[in-house]
Design a protein around this motif. Structure first.
Motif, PDB file in Angstrom:
ATOM      1  N   VAL A  63      28.725   5.772   7.623  1.00  0.00           N
ATOM      2  CA  VAL A  63      28.525   6.044   6.585  1.00  0.00           C
ATOM      3  C   VAL A  63      27.120   6.415   6.599  1.00  0.00           C
ATOM      4  CG1 VAL A  63      28.745   5.061   4.249  1.00  0.00           C
ATOM      5  CG2 VAL A  63      30.124   3.806   5.926  1.00  0.00           C
ATOM      6  N   LYS A  64      27.190   7.933   5.465  1.00  0.00           N
ATOM      7  CA  LYS A  64      25.793   7.963   4.973  1.00  0.00           C
ATOM      8  C   LYS A  64      24.780   8.023   3.694  1.00  0.00           C
ATOM      9  CE  LYS A  64      25.618  11.893   9.321  1.00  0.00           C
ATOM     10  NZ  LYS A  64      25.065  12.666   9.554  1.00  0.00           N
ATOM     11  N   VAL A  65      24.175   7.599   3.404  1.00  0.00           N
ATOM     12  CA  VAL A  65      23.298   6.817   2.330  1.00  0.00           C
ATOM     13  C   VAL A  65      22.360   8.114   1.504  1.00  0.00           C
ATOM     14  CG1 VAL A  65      22.885   5.894   0.468  1.00  0.00           C
ATOM     15  CG2 VAL A  65      24.043   4.842   2.443  1.00  0.00           C
ATOM     16  N   GLU A  66      21.993   8.527   1.114  1.00  0.00           N
ATOM     17  CA  GLU A  66      21.144   9.575   0.548  1.00  0.00           C
ATOM     18  C   GLU A  66      20.724   9.778  -0.550  1.00  0.00           C
ATOM     19  OE1 GLU A  66      20.325  14.630   0.762  1.00  0.00           O
ATOM     20  OE2 GLU A  66      22.337  13.472   1.723  1.00  0.00           O
ATOM     21  N   CYS A  67      19.016   9.549  -0.718  1.00  0.00           N
ATOM     22  CA  CYS A  67      19.006   9.380  -1.766  1.00  0.00           C
ATOM     23  C   CYS A  67      18.570  10.647  -3.336  1.00  0.00           C
ATOM     24  CB  CYS A  67      17.388   9.467  -2.446  1.00  0.00           C
ATOM     25  SG  CYS A  67      16.605   7.492  -0.930  1.00  0.00           S
ATOM     26  N   VAL A  68      18.937  10.664  -3.884  1.00  0.00           N
ATOM     27  CA  VAL A  68      19.386  12.299  -4.928  1.00  0.00           C
ATOM     28  C   VAL A  68      17.842  12.976  -5.627  1.00  0.00           C
ATOM     29  CG1 VAL A  68      20.510  12.955  -6.811  1.00  0.00           C
ATOM     30  CG2 VAL A  68      22.038  12.025  -5.339  1.00  0.00           C
ATOM     31  N   SER A  89      25.933  -6.876  11.244  1.00  0.00           N
ATOM     32  CA  SER A  89      26.067  -6.641  12.736  1.00  0.00           C
ATOM     33  C   SER A  89      25.733  -4.788  12.799  1.00  0.00           C
ATOM     34  CB  SER A  89      26.595  -7.324  13.726  1.00  0.00           C
ATOM     35  OG  SER A  89      28.616  -6.784  13.126  1.00  0.00           O
ATOM     36  N   TYR A  90      26.537  -4.508  11.839  1.00  0.00           N
ATOM     37  CA  TYR A  90      25.992  -3.331  12.203  1.00  0.00           C
ATOM     38  C   TYR A  90      25.246  -2.406  12.110  1.00  0.00           C
ATOM     39  CZ  TYR A  90      31.511  -3.673  11.474  1.00  0.00           C
ATOM     40  OH  TYR A  90      32.614  -4.720  10.865  1.00  0.00           O
ATOM     41  N   ARG A  91      25.097  -1.681  13.307  1.00  0.00           N
ATOM     42  CA  ARG A  91      24.156  -0.748  13.998  1.00  0.00           C
ATOM     43  C   ARG A  91      23.419   0.407  12.181  1.00  0.00           C
ATOM     44  NH1 ARG A  91      22.783   3.864  16.934  1.00  0.00           N
ATOM     45  NH2 ARG A  91      25.055   4.222  17.763  1.00  0.00           N
ATOM     46  N   ALA A  92      22.396   0.727  11.969  1.00  0.00           N
ATOM     47  CA  ALA A  92      21.925   1.297  10.644  1.00  0.00           C
ATOM     48  C   ALA A  92      20.297   1.939  10.683  1.00  0.00           C
ATOM     49  CB  ALA A  92      22.235   0.524   8.902  1.00  0.00           C
ATOM     50  N   SER A  93      20.539   2.755  10.863  1.00  0.00           N
ATOM     51  CA  SER A  93      19.423   3.144  11.325  1.00  0.00           C
ATOM     52  C   SER A  93      18.551   4.432   9.820  1.00  0.00           C
ATOM     53  CB  SER A  93      19.031   4.555  12.150  1.00  0.00           C
ATOM     54  OG  SER A  93      20.594   5.336  11.904  1.00  0.00           O
ATOM     55  N   THR A  94      17.551   4.438   9.925  1.00  0.00           N
ATOM     56  CA  THR A  94      16.895   4.901   8.909  1.00  0.00           C
ATOM     57  C   THR A  94      16.701   5.947   8.705  1.00  0.00           C
ATOM     58  OG1 THR A  94      16.963   3.170   7.173  1.00  0.00           O
ATOM     59  CG2 THR A  94      15.567   4.847   6.292  1.00  0.00           C
ATOM     60  N   MET A  95      15.891   7.468   7.714  1.00  0.00           N
ATOM     61  CA  MET A  95      15.047   8.510   8.665  1.00  0.00           C
ATOM     62  C   MET A  95      13.465   7.852   8.126  1.00  0.00           C
ATOM     63  SD  MET A  95      17.298  10.943   9.751  1.00  0.00           S
ATOM     64  CE  MET A  95      16.413  12.312   9.748  1.00  0.00           C
ATOM     65  N   ARG A 124      14.341   8.691   3.410  1.00  0.00           N
ATOM     66  CA  ARG A 124      14.981   9.573   2.100  1.00  0.00           C
ATOM     67  C   ARG A 124      16.898   9.204   2.667  1.00  0.00           C
ATOM     68  NH1 ARG A 124      14.571  11.201  -2.282  1.00  0.00           N
ATOM     69  NH2 ARG A 124      15.422  12.797  -2.629  1.00  0.00           N
ATOM     70  N   MET A 125      16.944   8.364   4.169  1.00  0.00           N
ATOM     71  CA  MET A 125      18.339   9.267   4.580  1.00  0.00           C
ATOM     72  C   MET A 125      18.673   7.627   5.516  1.00  0.00           C
ATOM     73  SD  MET A 125      20.968  11.987   6.060  1.00  0.00           S
ATOM     74  CE  MET A 125      20.237  12.762   4.541  1.00  0.00           C
ATOM     75  N   ALA A 126      19.929   6.716   5.373  1.00  0.00           N
ATOM     76  CA  ALA A 126      19.943   6.153   6.477  1.00  0.00           C
ATOM     77  C   ALA A 126      21.305   6.195   6.528  1.00  0.00           C
ATOM     78  CB  ALA A 126      19.772   4.436   5.601  1.00  0.00           C
ATOM     79  N   THR A 127      22.462   5.997   8.195  1.00  0.00           N
ATOM     80  CA  THR A 127      23.168   5.755   8.708  1.00  0.00           C
ATOM     81  C   THR A 127      23.788   4.565   8.595  1.00  0.00           C
ATOM     82  OG1 THR A 127      23.022   8.340   8.848  1.00  0.00           O
ATOM     83  CG2 THR A 127      24.689   6.766  10.140  1.00  0.00           C
ATOM     84  N   ILE A 128      24.372   4.441   8.863  1.00  0.00           N
ATOM     85  CA  ILE A 128      25.168   2.771   8.641  1.00  0.00           C
ATOM     86  C   ILE A 128      26.422   3.240  10.099  1.00  0.00           C
ATOM     87  CG2 ILE A 128      26.768   0.571   8.148  1.00  0.00           C
ATOM     88  CD1 ILE A 128      25.570   1.093   5.130  1.00  0.00           C
ATOM     89  N   ASN A 129      27.103   2.993  11.576  1.00  0.00           N
ATOM     90  CA  ASN A 129      27.887   3.501  12.435  1.00  0.00           C
ATOM     91  C   ASN A 129      28.766   1.830  12.319  1.00  0.00           C
ATOM     92  OD1 ASN A 129      26.930   5.311  13.422  1.00  0.00           O
ATOM     93  ND2 ASN A 129      25.125   4.306  13.912  1.00  0.00           N
ATOM     94  N   ILE A 181      24.176   9.181  -3.171  1.00  0.00           N
ATOM     95  CA  ILE A 181      25.118  10.162  -2.786  1.00  0.00           C
ATOM     96  C   ILE A 181      25.647   9.302  -1.418  1.00  0.00           C
ATOM     97  CG2 ILE A 181      23.830  12.240  -1.825  1.00  0.00           C
ATOM     98  CD1 ILE A 181      26.624  13.694  -3.196  1.00  0.00           C
ATOM     99  N   VAL A 182      26.716   9.024  -1.701  1.00  0.00           N
ATOM    100  CA  VAL A 182      27.643   7.824  -0.637  1.00  0.00           C
ATOM    101  C   VAL A 182      27.930   8.953   0.092  1.00  0.00           C
ATOM    102  CG1 VAL A 182      28.391   6.016   0.877  1.00  0.00           C
ATOM    103  CG2 VAL A 182      27.557   5.787  -0.792  1.00  0.00           C
ATOM    104  N   ARG A 183      28.416   9.238   1.975  1.00  0.00           N
ATOM    105  CA  ARG A 183      29.263   9.984   2.638  1.00  0.00           C
ATOM    106  C   ARG A 183      30.115   9.605   3.619  1.00  0.00           C
ATOM    107  NH1 ARG A 183      25.305  14.310   1.425  1.00  0.00           N
ATOM    108  NH2 ARG A 183      25.494  15.281   0.309  1.00  0.00           N
ATOM    109  N   SER A 184      30.727   9.807   3.725  1.00  0.00           N
ATOM    110  CA  SER A 184      31.483   9.233   4.959  1.00  0.00           C
ATOM    111  C   SER A 184      32.264   9.777   6.329  1.00  0.00           C
ATOM    112  CB  SER A 184      32.025   7.658   4.976  1.00  0.00           C
ATOM    113  OG  SER A 184      33.531   8.794   4.545  1.00  0.00           O
TER     114      SER A 184
END
Length: 716
Positions: A466-471, A484-490, A494-499, A530-533
């Motif tokens: 799941v990718k979350v990006e600021c608009v 417990s899911y690994r999340a990383s932020t740029m 401005r953007m974060a990813t959840i595995n 905006i949320v993408r997967s």
């Protein structure tokens, strides 16, 4: 519960078996005319075969090996069978066997014991020269030969009777499975039927018509005034996996199903790592065998199973084979061959389980390990205080979700009873992306396994990101609460990813993301995120990209009226608050400060009761409140905490951090606490397990999975 347990013990004591012999009518003339056993016999009356007629030993067929209650101990009350623990008197219709050491047992109980190769007295451990045997077809009840039987579901009986006994050498003792040579490399896995992929292509049109994964977003409030800023503004991202392509087949369907019948779900490679140390003797081992029988019968012909047994060391007793009719029969025989002895070497069991996956030549889309243990690892861990932190480093890197080698094997760990190492087993499950369950009552093993495989047999999404990006250009991400899911932020926030990984059919995930909303006089509406997967379809193997069609937006009026906090956001905040309180209370309890631990839980319970969700009667809050109260009771004193409190808290933390159902305590029934994360496929499998216990459905409340969003409260 007491009545149910007594029924189970009686049923298990009456020659309970996983295998059912060929159909023989109890009322047939041949049975009525069969010779009767006398009520008791002395050592001099018994030949080595256990047959007073003087005939040679009866050959044991694999189908005669059953699950028996065995009980070892130094003493047993006079007149009581040391194996089934029921009274033993002449004239009650049960044959009595008196051994050379003068200890007596029910004949049908002791014959089940020697079937597994035991030639020592269960009471005094004396070595016997003569051991009893019984016919593989019948035993004694009220003076008459009786078919090995236990009330069971008709479909279960039908399937077992259809298993082809001719596929296995009938002259081979089941215990010989322990003596087979174990290869150095486990590359002898059974190849996958090529028809499976062909059938997928044929059904591609039907599969494409299924629902895709659903994404919903909920801002904390719908508006923020232009001249106001809002720090830590929360946005909820709600995911829901599509439903399964078809209803799971019943046990009777599985027996005749073909690979084409399983195209509605992804096939699985499952390795069970089972504790058979000395502490598992008797009832525990019997119920574990029965639970494994249930798992085997509910796997389909495209699924593959391998069995690892561990005690002082570990051994693969069954290779990775497909659960066809022949495969199921052989797997059941391997399970029935299990005997308990020795210490507990969990790490070696897991190493061998991981080796099955590493060495295999063929791969099913889904893979998982089920680990069950009732004790402390007496070989790997030398220092208990550091067990939780040092244990994972001793395990194969292939198990870890962050190993970087492209292979993740979720370990679903089941801590059994009061003596297991809950800390280590929770660490194993957490680092591998699995779950930790606490089985407190022995008769819940099968239901706990059923809930687990109900999920594993319904995987519809894999490798989900799941990718979350600021608009808005002035927006930056604050925090990403993903459990417990690994999340990383740029670096620029401005953007974060959840595995996320795998999702079961209709399984839900909720993640809270916070942003800092700045003052903005230039617009009447602000786009936030905006949320993408992106995920892999386990059937087509194709990557599927999904983007939320509407961005997360809020209104920016000059003056905002009374704003209503989103019930969905409040609910998830409360879930995270409760999980944090559980973790904090556990830290206090581990340092021996139980009063502080109880105070933390009580304070959280009080805070939850004052929230918007609680006042609205939200079911999740009711469940969380009940769980917090239960944890307080299990922290009443140090003894209670050591026996059950620690494991109960850790299984709760595992459930909330992964947002996946676990077994907690002694139940998987229809309480709201247990149902928090249950999916329909889990509910269906647990119901199937419960209605198979004594053959006919028991009066139970209907099991329904709890929904995160009650009808009428969903966002648009």
């Amino acid at each position: 519960m007491g009545s149910k347990w007594r029924k189970l013990k009686v049923a298990l004591g009456l020659n309970m078996c996983v295998h059912v012999p060929r159909d023989i009518d109890d009322s047939s003339p041949s049975l009525n005319s069969a010779a009767r056993f006398i009520n008791s016999r002395s050592p001099s009356d018994a030949s080595p075969s256990g047959d007073s007629s003087g005939h040679g030993p009866t050959t044991l067929t694999p189908s005669s090996s059953g699950l028996r209650l065995t009980k070892s101990g130094s003493k047993s009350p006079k007149g009581t069978c040391a194996i089934c623990l029921t009274t033993m008197k002449a004239g009650q219709g049960h044959a009595i066997f008196t051994a050379e050491c003068s200890h007596s047992f029910h004949f049908h109980c002791i014959t089940s014991n020697v079937k597994h190769g035991n030639q020592v007295c269960p009471v005094c451990r004396a070595k016997w020269k003569e051991v009893p045997f019984e016919s593989p077809v019948c035993n004694v009840s009220h003076g008459m030969p009786r078919i090995n039987q236990m009330p069971r579901d008709n479909s279960w009986t039908t399937i077992l009777r259809r298993l082809p006994s001719q596929a296995v050498d009938s002259n081979r003792q089941v215990t010989s499975l322990y003596n087979i040579t174990e290869p150095a490399i486990f590359d002898d896995d059974e190849n996958l039927d090529q028809q499976t992929s062909i059938t997928h292509n044929e059904n591609e049109a039907d599969h494409s018509s299924l629902d895709s994964m659903e994404i919903r977003t909920y801002p904390e409030v719908s508006a923020v005034p232009k001249l106001a800023s809002h720090d830590e503004f929360a946005v909820l991202i709600h995911l829901k996996a599509p439903h399964s392509g078809g209803k799971q087949s019943s046990v009777s369907d599985n027996a005749e199903s073909s690979p084409s019948a399983q195209t509605s779900r992804a096939s699985i490679d499952l390795v069970t790592v089972l504790d058979v140390s000395g502490s598992m003797a008797g009832t525990k081992l019997a119920l574990l065998k029965r639970a494994m029988g249930f798992v085997i019968q509910n796997l389909g012909p495209s699924d593959r199973l391998s069995i690892i047994a561990f005690s002082s060391t570990a051994r693969r007793i069954f290779p990775l084979h497909r659960m066809t009719e022949t495969g199921r029969l052989q797997a059941l025989q391997a399970v029935n061959s299990l005997i308990s002895s020795g210490g507990t070497n969990i790490a070696e069991g897991l190493r061998k389980g991981a080796k099955v996956f590493i060495d295999r030549q063929w791969k099913n889309p889904v893979c998982s390990i089920i680990l069950l243990s009732d004790g402390q690892d007496t070989y790997t861990i030398s220092s208990r205080p550091n067990a939780g932190t040092t244990y994972p480093s001793l395990l194969p890197r292939s198990i870890s979700r962050n190993n970087g080698v492209g292979l993740q094997i979720p370990v679903h760990a089941f801590g059994f009873g009061a003596d297991h190492d809950a800390t280590s087993m929770h660490s194993i499950s957490e680092m591998s992306g699995g779950t930790f369950s606490f089985i407190e009552a022995e008769d819940v093993i099968q239901d706990a396994f059923a809930q687990c495989i109900g999920g594993l047999l319904s995987v519809v999404v894999q490798e989900l990101q799941v990718k979350v990006e600021c608009v808005h250009p002035a927006l930056k991400l604050g925090s990403v609460k993903a459990g417990s899911y690994r999340a990383s932020t740029m670096a620029d926030a401005r953007m974060a990813t959840i595995n996320v990984g795998d999702l079961y059919a209709e399984e839900e995930r909720d993640f809270l993301v916070t942003v800092n909303v700045p003052i903005d006089k230039s617009c009447d509406e602000m786009s936030l995120l905006i949320v993408r997967s992106l995920y892999r379809d386990p059937l087509t193997k194709e990557m599927v990209a999904l983007e939320e069609t509407s961005k997360v937006k809020i209104q920016r009026p000059e003056v905002a009226g009374e704003l209503v906090v989103s019930l969905e956001v409040d609910r998830q905040r409360n879930r995270l608050r409760a999980a944090e309180a559980m973790a904090e209370a556990r830290v206090a309890a581990e340092r021996g400060d139980l009063p502080t631990a109880v105070f933390i839980l009580e304070s959280c319970h009080k805070a939850l009761s004052e929230t918007v969700s609680a006042q609205a009667g939200d079911r999740l809050i009711v469940a969380l409140s009940a769980e917090l109260k239960e944890m307080q009771e299990r922290m009443a004193d140090q003894r209670v905490y050591e026996q059950s409190g620690r494991a109960y808290v850790l299984s709760g933390l595992s459930s909330h951090s992964s947002q996946r159902a676990t077994t907690r305590g002694d139940s998987t029934d229809s309480t709201s606490l247990v149902q928090t994360y249950q999916t329909p496929s889990m509910v269906d499998m647990v119901t199937r397990s419960q209605t198979m216990i004594f053959g006919t459905p028991q009066p139970r409340r209907v099991l329904r999975p709890a929904k995160s969003f009650p009808q009428g409260q969903r966002g648009q």
